[in-house]
Design a protein around this motif. Structure first.
Motif, PDB file in Angstrom:
ATOM      1  N   ALA A   1       0.821  -1.212   0.000  1.00 31.02           N
ATOM      2  CA  ALA A   1       0.000   0.000   0.000  1.00 31.02           C
ATOM      3  C   ALA A   1       0.856   1.264   0.000  1.00 31.02           C
ATOM      4  N   GLN A   2       1.904   1.266   0.802  1.00 32.19           N
ATOM      5  CA  GLN A   2       2.754   2.447   0.924  1.00 32.19           C
ATOM      6  C   GLN A   2       3.409   2.810  -0.397  1.00 32.19           C
ATOM      7  N   ASN A   3       3.735   1.793  -1.202  1.00 29.13           N
ATOM      8  CA  ASN A   3       4.454   2.033  -2.457  1.00 29.13           C
ATOM      9  C   ASN A   3       3.550   2.005  -3.688  1.00 29.13           C
ATOM     10  N   GLY A   4       2.264   1.761  -3.480  1.00 32.41           N
ATOM     11  CA  GLY A   4       1.349   1.734  -4.617  1.00 32.41           C
ATOM     12  C   GLY A   4       1.559   0.553  -5.541  1.00 32.41           C
ATOM     13  N   TYR A   5       2.025  -0.578  -4.995  1.00 36.47           N
ATOM     14  CA  TYR A   5       2.283  -1.741  -5.828  1.00 36.47           C
ATOM     15  C   TYR A   5       0.982  -2.460  -6.191  1.00 36.47           C
ATOM     16  N   LYS A   6       1.023  -3.106  -7.338  1.00 43.17           N
ATOM     17  CA  LYS A   6      -0.074  -3.960  -7.801  1.00 43.17           C
ATOM     18  C   LYS A   6       0.445  -5.394  -7.798  1.00 43.17           C
ATOM     19  N   VAL A   7       0.005  -6.190  -6.836  1.00 46.14           N
ATOM     20  CA  VAL A   7       0.547  -7.541  -6.673  1.00 46.14           C
ATOM     21  C   VAL A   7      -0.070  -8.477  -7.706  1.00 46.14           C
ATOM     22  N   ALA A   8       0.781  -9.040  -8.558  1.00 43.40           N
ATOM     23  CA  ALA A   8       0.321  -9.957  -9.597  1.00 43.40           C
ATOM     24  C   ALA A   8       0.504 -11.417  -9.203  1.00 43.40           C
TER      25      ALA A   8
END
Length: 293
Positions: free
Chosen positions: A58-65
Motif C-alpha cells: 500500500a505504501q508504495n502503490g504496488y499492484k501484486v500480480a
C-alpha cells in the motif's frame, strides 16, 4: 536489464525471509514465501506478519500480480491464501509453485488424511522447469532446485536469485535434506546450479539464523561470496564430503517445531483444514507400558 525493487522482510520467530519484488516502471509486484503467524501453545493463527507485507504494498502503490512459493515449507505456515483474499478486489494475484508440489501433496495427504478435493486446483500455476513469466516488465525464470525438498524451485529475477531453502548465508551453510523426497546429492547439484550464475548476482535466502558472532539477519550474499565462504558448500567441497556430512548432521536433527501444522496448511496453498483441526501423529508409539492401547 531492468533491476527490480526488492524489499526483504524478516520474520524472526521462524527465521524466515519474505520478499516483495516490484517492477520500478509499472509497480507490478510479486511476494515470495509470505508467513502466516502461528502460536502452537494456543493453537492460534494471526496475520501480523502478512499485514506488514500489505503495508509495504500500500505504501508504495504496488499492484501484486503473483504470490510465489519456493516449496512446501515445513517450518512456517504460508500466508499466500490470506494475501490472495485480501488483494482479490484490487489486483487478483495468482499463486504459483513448482509442478512437483503434486508429489509432495500426495505424500502428505495420506499421512494427514487430507482429501484430494482440498488439494485440486489450489495453486493457480504449477511452474514447469525453466518457465518464464512477467512481473510487469521484469522477466522471472523458474529454476528447479531439488534437494531440501523435491518440489523446490528458485526465482531468477534480473540479477537476483530467490533460492528459498536451497542455500543459506555463507556462515550458516545449507538446509537439511531428510524430509520425504529430500536428497543431499540433489542439493549439492542444485548449489552448483546457483554457483554457475555470474559472480555478482545476489542469492537471496529463505531463512537466516545468525550465528553468535553476527547478531543481525542478512537476506543475501553474492554468488562469489557463497563460492568463497559457504561453510558447507564452498568451491572445492566435493560431493562425497558434503553428502557424508549432511547425512550425518541430518540424522541427529529434531523435527521442525511447526512441521505438522505447516505441511497441512502449505499443501493446501495456505488454507486451513476444513474442519479447523490439525492432525498431530504420535511419534512411533505403538504401545505404552508393554500394552497396545
Amino acid at each position: 536489464m531492468t533491476a527490480p525493487i526488492v524489499h526483504p522482510v524478516f520474520e524472526p520467530v521462524t527465521g524466515t525471509y519474505q520478499y516483495v519484488i516490484a517492477d520500478p516502471f509499472t509497480l507490478t509486484a510479486a511476494i515470495i514465501d509470505p508467513v502466516l503467524d502461528f502460536e502452537p501453545a494456543r493453537n492460534t493463527v494471526s496475520t501480523t506478519t502478512a499485514d506488514s507485507l500489505l503495508g509495504i504494498v500500500a505504501q508504495n502503490g504496488y499492484k501484486v500480480a503473483y504470490l510465489l512459493e519456493t516449496h512446501a515449507h515445513a517450518d512456517h505456515l504460508s500466508a499466500s491464501r490470506y494475501l490472495q483474499l485480501k488483494l482479490e478486489q484490487s489486483t487478483s494475484p495468482k499463486t504459483g509453485i513448482g509442478k512437483r508440489i503434486v508429489q509432495v501433496q500426495q505424500t502428505f495427504a495420506s499421512k494427514y488424511g487430507v482429501e484430494q478435493s482440498e488439494l485440486d486446483g489450489v495453486f493457480d500455476f504449477l511452474w514447469e522447469d525453466n518457465q518464464t513469466f512477467k512481473i510487469g516488465e521484469l522477466e522471472a525464470k523458474v529454476v528447479h532446485l531439488p534437494g531440501h525438498t523435491p518440489d523446490h524451485v528458485g526465482y531468477l529475477i534480473g540479477e537476483n536469485m530467490f533460492c528459498g531453502d536451497s542455500l543459506f548465508l555463507p556462515d550458516v551453510g545449507s538446509a537439511r535434506c531428510d524430509f520425504p523426497g529430500g536428497d543431499a546429492v540433489q542439493l549439492y547439484h542444485s548449489v552448483q546450479t546457483l554457483f554457475s550464475l555470474p559472480p555478482n548476482y545476489k542469492i537471496y535466502s529463505g531463512h537466516d539464523y545468525p550465528p553468535g558472532d553476527r547478531q543481525d539477519p542478512v537476506p543475501y550474499a553474492t554468488v562469489a561470496e557463497q563460492q568463497e565462504r559457504n561453510k558447507h558448500l564452498k568451491v572445492g567441497t566435493t560431493q562425497e564430503e558434503f553428502v557424508n556430512w549432511r547425512q550425518e548432521r541430518d540424522s541427529v536433527l529434531g523435527e521442525p517445531r511447526l512441521l505438522h501444522q505447516s505441511l497441512q496448511v502449505n499443501i493446501r496453498e495456505g488454507r486451513l483444514p476444513r474442519n479447523g483441526m490439525f492432525v498431530l501423529p504420535l511419534k512411533g508409539v505403538k504401545e505404552v507400558g508393554g500394552v497396545k492401547l
